[in-house]
Design a protein around this motif. Structure first.
Motif, PDB file in Angstrom:
ATOM      1  N   THR A  67       0.862  -1.322   0.027  1.00 27.42           N
ATOM      2  CA  THR A  67      -0.223  -0.003   0.125  1.00 27.42           C
ATOM      3  C   THR A  67       1.139   1.289   0.061  1.00 27.42           C
ATOM      4  O   THR A  67       2.086   1.052   0.442  1.00 27.42           O
ATOM      5  CB  THR A  67      -0.974   0.040   1.293  1.00 27.42           C
ATOM      6  OG1 THR A  67      -1.601  -1.135   1.326  1.00 27.42           O
ATOM      7  CG2 THR A  67      -1.848   1.167   1.185  1.00 27.42           C
ATOM      8  N   LEU A  76       0.471   5.428   0.831  1.00 21.95           N
ATOM      9  CA  LEU A  76      -0.579   6.549   1.212  1.00 21.95           C
ATOM     10  C   LEU A  76       0.491   7.882   1.627  1.00 21.95           C
ATOM     11  O   LEU A  76       1.246   7.625   2.337  1.00 21.95           O
ATOM     12  CB  LEU A  76      -1.203   6.058   2.357  1.00 21.95           C
ATOM     13  CG  LEU A  76      -2.007   7.148   3.300  1.00 21.95           C
ATOM     14  CD1 LEU A  76      -3.163   7.741   2.344  1.00 21.95           C
ATOM     15  CD2 LEU A  76      -2.671   6.427   4.448  1.00 21.95           C
ATOM     16  N   MET A 116       4.668   5.277   3.414  1.00 25.38           N
ATOM     17  CA  MET A 116       3.848   6.631   3.696  1.00 25.38           C
ATOM     18  C   MET A 116       4.881   7.641   3.212  1.00 25.38           C
ATOM     19  O   MET A 116       5.958   7.856   3.262  1.00 25.38           O
ATOM     20  CB  MET A 116       3.529   6.685   5.148  1.00 25.38           C
ATOM     21  CG  MET A 116       2.639   5.462   5.557  1.00 25.38           C
ATOM     22  SD  MET A 116       2.365   5.509   7.259  1.00 25.38           S
ATOM     23  CE  MET A 116       1.030   4.381   7.403  1.00 25.38           C
ATOM     24  N   THR A 137      -6.543   9.944  -7.006  1.00 20.98           N
ATOM     25  CA  THR A 137      -6.042   9.573  -5.557  1.00 20.98           C
ATOM     26  C   THR A 137      -5.839  10.913  -4.939  1.00 20.98           C
ATOM     27  O   THR A 137      -5.413  10.713  -3.655  1.00 20.98           O
ATOM     28  CB  THR A 137      -4.725   8.895  -5.664  1.00 20.98           C
ATOM     29  OG1 THR A 137      -3.477   9.685  -6.346  1.00 20.98           O
ATOM     30  CG2 THR A 137      -4.610   7.429  -6.303  1.00 20.98           C
ATOM     31  N   ASP A 165      -0.768   9.142  -7.146  1.00 23.00           N
ATOM     32  CA  ASP A 165      -0.098   8.369  -6.122  1.00 23.00           C
ATOM     33  C   ASP A 165       0.083   6.940  -6.991  1.00 23.00           C
ATOM     34  O   ASP A 165      -0.921   6.649  -7.597  1.00 23.00           O
ATOM     35  CB  ASP A 165      -1.084   7.895  -5.039  1.00 23.00           C
ATOM     36  CG  ASP A 165      -0.744   9.147  -4.135  1.00 23.00           C
ATOM     37  OD1 ASP A 165      -0.152   9.518  -3.247  1.00 23.00           O
ATOM     38  OD2 ASP A 165      -1.876   9.951  -4.410  1.00 23.00           O
ATOM     39  N   HIS A 186      -5.227  12.741   0.110  1.00 24.92           N
ATOM     40  CA  HIS A 186      -4.963  11.943  -0.725  1.00 24.92           C
ATOM     41  C   HIS A 186      -5.600  10.237  -0.370  1.00 24.92           C
ATOM     42  O   HIS A 186      -5.896  10.274   0.980  1.00 24.92           O
ATOM     43  CB  HIS A 186      -3.236  11.201  -0.676  1.00 24.92           C
ATOM     44  CG  HIS A 186      -2.434  12.413  -1.294  1.00 24.92           C
ATOM     45  ND1 HIS A 186      -1.933  12.162  -2.543  1.00 24.92           N
ATOM     46  CD2 HIS A 186      -2.163  13.608  -0.871  1.00 24.92           C
ATOM     47  CE1 HIS A 186      -1.173  13.145  -2.623  1.00 24.92           C
ATOM     48  NE2 HIS A 186      -1.257  14.150  -1.793  1.00 24.92           N
ATOM     49  N   PRO A 207      -5.053   6.136  -0.271  1.00 24.68           N
ATOM     50  CA  PRO A 207      -4.293   4.964  -0.312  1.00 24.68           C
ATOM     51  C   PRO A 207      -4.613   3.956  -1.437  1.00 24.68           C
ATOM     52  O   PRO A 207      -5.627   3.814  -1.721  1.00 24.68           O
ATOM     53  CB  PRO A 207      -4.473   4.081   0.960  1.00 24.68           C
ATOM     54  CG  PRO A 207      -5.872   4.456   1.535  1.00 24.68           C
ATOM     55  CD  PRO A 207      -6.214   5.994   0.848  1.00 24.68           C
TER      56      PRO A 207
END
Length: 267
Positions: free
Chosen positions: A5, A7, A34, A212, A230, A256, A258
């Motif tokens: 993921t 984010l 992140m 995103t 993203d 944003h 994820p």
């Protein structure tokens, strides 16, 4: 299956108050990258070293409350690379690479936060410097190992990647030079880097549901006037292992959303 993921948090402490840790626990990724964590080591201590059972690694910006990247993982990396060797941008905490090497495979997950040029000419010039220096770094890395770069790239590549493309052609994030850089990055020819935009590999024609990021101005989120900023950018061998994607919009942790991709690989 390896669930990965990315984010942009727009502040780790802010996102924590909005329940991001509970969401990560429910999602149960193998790794979450992140960006824009906006914290220092002193803010992490006793609070954010781990999240939902995942161990955290960090690249802090020297300037307090600014930029920074992180990655939380349930797999122990064989090496952690903090920064990519450019003093200007390493001081802003923009690159964190977790290496998961075995005798059979060299593989990295990278959390990267590209500069934004939207605040003015000075930052746009810095963004162009970043792009110029980062391109050869990625080419060199691709020669050595498989990787997925997750991050806020701050570039919408094509017209389908933002709602109002006609009105944004002179704005940072959709400038011709930025889009040309992305095209070259994804070009498999001699001059290109040959990376793969994993989302577009899986969803080549998706428009509105691909966004995103949404401006905080007006009712951009409510009206879905968004941008796709993203990305998962992968080496071709890893991109071929991508099976499905999800852009999560049920809860809002920042401006944003994820993006998660499942890869058919094990570490």
């Amino acid at each position: 299956m390896f669930k990965l993921t990315s984010l942009n948090l727009n502040g780790l402490r802010s996102a924590a108050t909005k329940g991001v840790a509970d969401w990560v626990a429910e999602l149960a990724p193998d790794c979450i990258c992140m960006q824009e964590i906006r914290v220092q080591a002193s803010d992490i201590e006793g609070r954010f070293e781990a999240m939902a059972g995942l161990k955290g690694y960090f690249h802090f910006a020297e300037k307090k409350g600014y930029a920074g990247t992180a990655a939380y993982t349930k797999h122990e990396p064989s090496e952690v690379v903090v920064g990519w060797g450019d003093p200007e941008f390493d001081a802003e905490g923009r690159y964190l690479e977790l290496r998961f090497d075995t005798p059979k495979r060299k593989f990295s997950v990278i959390s990267c936060y590209f500069p934004s040029g939207s605040s003015g000419e000075e930052r746009q010039a810095a963004k162009f410097r970043f792009l110029e220096g980062f391109f050869p770094h990625l080419i060199a890395l691709k020669r050595e190992r498989e990787f997925v770069l997750c991050g806020d790239i701050n570039i919408a590549h094509k017209e389908i990647d933002l709602k109002n493309w006609r009105g944004n052609q002179k704005n940072s994030g959709f400038l011709p030079e930025e889009r040309a850089w992305m095209t070259k990055l994804l070009d498999a020819g001699v001059e290109g880097a040959g990376l793969v935009d994993v989302y577009r590999l899986l969803k080549p024609d998706t428009t509105d549901e691909a966004y995103t990021w949404w401006s905080n101005r007006g009712q951009a989120y409510a009206k879905n006037v968004g941008w796709r900023l993203d990305y998962h950018l992968a080496t071709p061998g890893t991109a071929r292992l991508a099976r499905n994607e999800q852009i999560f919009k049920t809860l809002k942790f920042s401006d944003h959303a994820p993006i998660t991709v499942d890869y058919d690989l094990t570490l």
